[in-house]
Scaffold this active site. Structure first.
Site, PDB file in Angstrom:
ATOM      1  CG  ASN A 230       8.368  40.819  64.645  1.00  0.00           C
ATOM      2  OD1 ASN A 230       8.482  41.989  64.276  1.00  0.00           O
ATOM      3  ND2 ASN A 230       9.418  40.069  64.971  1.00  0.00           N
ATOM      4  CG  ASP A 299      11.310  35.861  71.905  1.00  0.00           C
ATOM      5  OD1 ASP A 299      12.362  36.536  71.878  1.00  0.00           O
ATOM      6  OD2 ASP A 299      10.239  36.275  72.386  1.00  0.00           O
ATOM      7  CE  LYS A 309       3.228  25.982  48.982  1.00  0.00           C
ATOM      8  NZ  LYS A 309       2.300  26.239  47.904  1.00  0.00           N
ATOM      9  N   PRO A 327      19.144  32.969  69.901  1.00  0.00           N
ATOM     10  CG  PRO A 327      20.954  33.710  68.637  1.00  0.00           C
ATOM     11  CD  PRO A 327      19.739  32.832  68.567  1.00  0.00           C
ATOM     12  CG  ASP A 328      18.467  38.194  74.751  1.00  0.00           C
ATOM     13  OD1 ASP A 328      18.937  39.226  74.218  1.00  0.00           O
ATOM     14  OD2 ASP A 328      17.514  38.222  75.546  1.00  0.00           O
ATOM     15  CB  ILE A 329      21.130  39.793  69.517  1.00  0.00           C
ATOM     16  CG1 ILE A 329      20.890  38.618  68.561  1.00  0.00           C
ATOM     17  CG2 ILE A 329      22.198  40.731  68.968  1.00  0.00           C
ATOM     18  CD1 ILE A 329      20.112  38.945  67.328  1.00  0.00           C
ATOM     19  CG  PHE A 349      13.956  50.049  71.890  1.00  0.00           C
ATOM     20  CD1 PHE A 349      15.217  50.620  71.836  1.00  0.00           C
ATOM     21  CD2 PHE A 349      12.846  50.832  71.584  1.00  0.00           C
ATOM     22  CE1 PHE A 349      15.380  51.943  71.472  1.00  0.00           C
ATOM     23  CE2 PHE A 349      12.989  52.157  71.216  1.00  0.00           C
ATOM     24  CZ  PHE A 349      14.257  52.723  71.161  1.00  0.00           C
ATOM     25  CE  LYS A 363      11.338  42.639  77.995  1.00  0.00           C
ATOM     26  NZ  LYS A 363      10.412  42.692  76.876  1.00  0.00           N
TER      27      LYS A 363
HETATM   28  N1  CTP Z   1      16.435  41.183  71.821  1.00  0.00           N
HETATM   29  C1  CTP Z   1      17.548  40.613  71.238  1.00  0.00           C
HETATM   30  N2  CTP Z   1      17.550  39.282  70.919  1.00  0.00           N
HETATM   31  C2  CTP Z   1      16.480  38.510  71.176  1.00  0.00           C
HETATM   32  C3  CTP Z   1      15.318  39.080  71.770  1.00  0.00           C
HETATM   33  C4  CTP Z   1      15.345  40.419  72.077  1.00  0.00           C
HETATM   34  O1  CTP Z   1      18.536  41.320  71.001  1.00  0.00           O
HETATM   35  N3  CTP Z   1      16.504  37.236  70.851  1.00  0.00           N
HETATM   36  C5  CTP Z   1      16.472  42.594  72.200  1.00  0.00           C
HETATM   37  C6  CTP Z   1      15.533  43.488  71.442  1.00  0.00           C
HETATM   38  O2  CTP Z   1      16.172  44.050  70.316  1.00  0.00           O
HETATM   39  C7  CTP Z   1      15.186  44.536  72.478  1.00  0.00           C
HETATM   40  C8  CTP Z   1      15.244  43.784  73.788  1.00  0.00           C
HETATM   41  O3  CTP Z   1      16.047  42.645  73.550  1.00  0.00           O
HETATM   42  O4  CTP Z   1      16.186  45.530  72.554  1.00  0.00           O
HETATM   43  C9  CTP Z   1      13.925  43.348  74.353  1.00  0.00           C
HETATM   44  O5  CTP Z   1      13.145  42.703  73.375  1.00  0.00           O
HETATM   45  P1  CTP Z   1      11.684  42.192  73.725  1.00  0.00           P
HETATM   46  O6  CTP Z   1      11.157  41.479  72.532  1.00  0.00           O
HETATM   47  O7  CTP Z   1      10.868  43.300  74.305  1.00  0.00           O
HETATM   48  O8  CTP Z   1      11.982  41.222  74.911  1.00  0.00           O
HETATM   49  P2  CTP Z   1      12.235  39.711  75.038  1.00  0.00           P
HETATM   50  O9  CTP Z   1      13.664  39.527  75.420  1.00  0.00           O
HETATM   51  O10 CTP Z   1      11.805  38.975  73.807  1.00  0.00           O
HETATM   52  O11 CTP Z   1      11.329  39.379  76.287  1.00  0.00           O
HETATM   53  P3  CTP Z   1       9.753  39.070  76.396  1.00  0.00           P
HETATM   54  O12 CTP Z   1       9.345  38.457  75.107  1.00  0.00           O
HETATM   55  O13 CTP Z   1       9.703  38.165  77.552  1.00  0.00           O
HETATM   56  O14 CTP Z   1       9.077  40.379  76.691  1.00  0.00           O
END
Ligand code: CTP
Length: 423
Positions: A230, A299, A309, A327-329, A349, A363
């Site tokens: 990204n 995500d 390839k 995973p959501d860290i 953030f 959030k």
């Molecule tokens: N974050 C994380 N791990 C993930 C996704 C997000 O640690 N897999 C953390 C980011 O570093 C940030 C916060 O979660 O501090 C929010 O990230 P953001 O991309 O805005 O949110 P998402 O959880 O991806 O939610 P959405 O895409 O629905 O807005």
């Protein structure tokens, strides 16, 4: 309710007065660049040179860069009216916020260790004002010498004494030396000394704290040559790392693939995928006091990374990629016992494209963190400026638009105030 913080913070060197002292050494040319950097940051500089220093760089150069006559002797007063008493060695440090000795030769360090005062630089350092807690004018010493001189037990003994007497010894670089030998003893670069000076003149709001920061994008491979990433530049996270370090914290920065230089004094660990980032975070979070998640974590990842390839097969059909959720860290760390008990303060953030306040509040709840920082992603990706909205249990605070470096300082101040309230 939203409150506003209207003022951006001044640079730590803004309106400061710095004494830049040079002793003899080839590295004298770096002091010219250091002088420029300090002046550019909004400070005034009084240069003081030993006789040996003038053999390596001319007082004319240093006068031109500092815009002031150089103090060259304890016997000759400068043109300053304050020197009318004929005591430049006393006057020089009375109005100073810091003294930087760069280059500090082995001989000058030996003089400082012994408290000698037979020429202007050592005399001036000895005459620095003392207050109840020690010297009130910090002295930063940037050694510069041949590697054998550096390693000599006498030099190391003298440096230990100088540090014990209250000076900050900045260390040395490693590499090729003017004498042709290679090793430790090169003077630090001007930008490195400048950064250490900024730290010395910043409020130590996070002294003794350990801060863990994630920054930049992640890269999720599809095959050996392609991947999903990204537009995150990592600039905000790197700016926070620098601000936290200047505030005295021990900082570990987990960085996705970005080409930014590592802020001085910060431990950087490079990661690629979200899985790498989770593993690195889990390894370091148990020792941290503050966790700041600025990384733009993908995500989704490709469930099965192709070993070779992916080729077009001539059918005109794109490959059928299967995705798995990453995973959501932040949420994982925020749910840990240390975060839940308040021993680890978590900051998230939110990169949004609209409805910043509502999205940031939602959030914050969803991630389970005490502080959520909202910004409009498309307005800030890759840029040096940003606007931030800080949402916590006290309400929402909107920071003024400004450089990421300045916003990072305000954010660090906010975090320091909140963590102090909890302590
Ligand atoms: N974050 C994380 N791990 C993930 C996704 C997000 O640690 N897999 C953390 C980011 O570093 C940030 C916060 O979660 O501090 C929010 O990230 P953001 O991309 O805005 O949110 P998402 O959880 O991806 O939610 P959405 O895409 O629905 O807005």
């Amino acid at each position: 309710m939203t409150s506003n913080t209207t003022a951006l913070p001044p640079h730590p060197l803004h309106q400061r007065h710095i004494v830049l002292a040079l002793s003899g050494g080839v590295a004298g040319y770096k002091a010219a660049e250091l002088c420029r950097l300090i002046i550019k940051a909004g400070a005034t500089v009084q240069v003081v040179m030993s006789e040996a220093a003038t053999r390596f760089i001319t007082p004319t150069t240093m006068q031109a860069l500092s815009g002031r006559p150089v103090v060259l002797s304890q016997w000759v007063s400068g043109s300053d009216a304050a020197d009318a008493n004929g005591m430049p060695h006393i006057n020089t440090t009375r109005a100073a916020d810091a003294v930087v000795l760069a280059p500090a030769s082995a001989d000058m360090i030996a003089k400082l260790a012994q408290g000698r005062a037979d020429e202007i630089v050592s005399l001036m350092c000895l005459a620095r004002p003392l207050n109840a807690g020690g010297h009130s004018v910090p002295l930063l010493v940037a050694p510069a010498m041949n590697r054998e001189m550096w390693q000599h037990p006498a030099t190391q003994r003298n440096l230990a004494q100088v540090a014990a007497d209250g000076a900050t010894v900045l260390g040395v670089g490693n590499g090729e030396q003017a004498c042709g030998e290679t090793g430790d003893g090169r003077m630090l670069e001007a930008a490195e000394i400048f950064e250490d000076l900024c730290m010395a003149l910043s409020a130590p709001l996070l002294a003794g704290k350990r801060v863990l920061i994630t920054a930049g994008p992640t890269y999720e491979p599809i095959d050996p040559v392609r991947g999903i990433t990204n537009r995150s530049s990592g600039k905000m996270g790197f700016a926070i790392a620098q601000a936290a370090r200047r505030a005295g914290a021990q900082v570990t920065l987990l960085a996705g693939p970005v080409a930014l230089p590592t802020p001085r004094g910060v431990q950087r660990i490079n990661v690629t995928t979200a899985a790498d980032l989770l593993a690195a975070t889990q390894a370091h979070a148990p020792q941290a006091d503050i966790f700041i998640a600025t990384a733009a974590v993908a995500d989704w990842r490709v469930a099965q990374v192709a070993p070779h390839k992916l080729k077009k097969d001539g059918s005109g059909q794109p490959p059928a990629l299967q995705f798995a959720e990453n995973p959501d860290i932040l949420a994982t760390v925020a749910a840990s016992p240390r975060a839940q008990s308040g021993d680890l303060y978590c900051v998230g953030f939110a990169a949004e494209s609209q409805d910043l306040l509502a999205n940031a509040q939602a959030k914050r709840q969803r991630k389970g963190v005490p502080l959520l920082v909202g910004n409009i992603g498309p307005d800030t990706f890759g840029r040096d400026d940003n606007t931030l909205l800080l949402v916590d249990a006290h309400g929402a605070t909107s920071l003024p638009p400004g450089p990421k470096a300045d916003l990072a300082v305000l954010l660090v101040e906010h975090i320091a105030a909140r963590t102090l309230q909890r302590a």
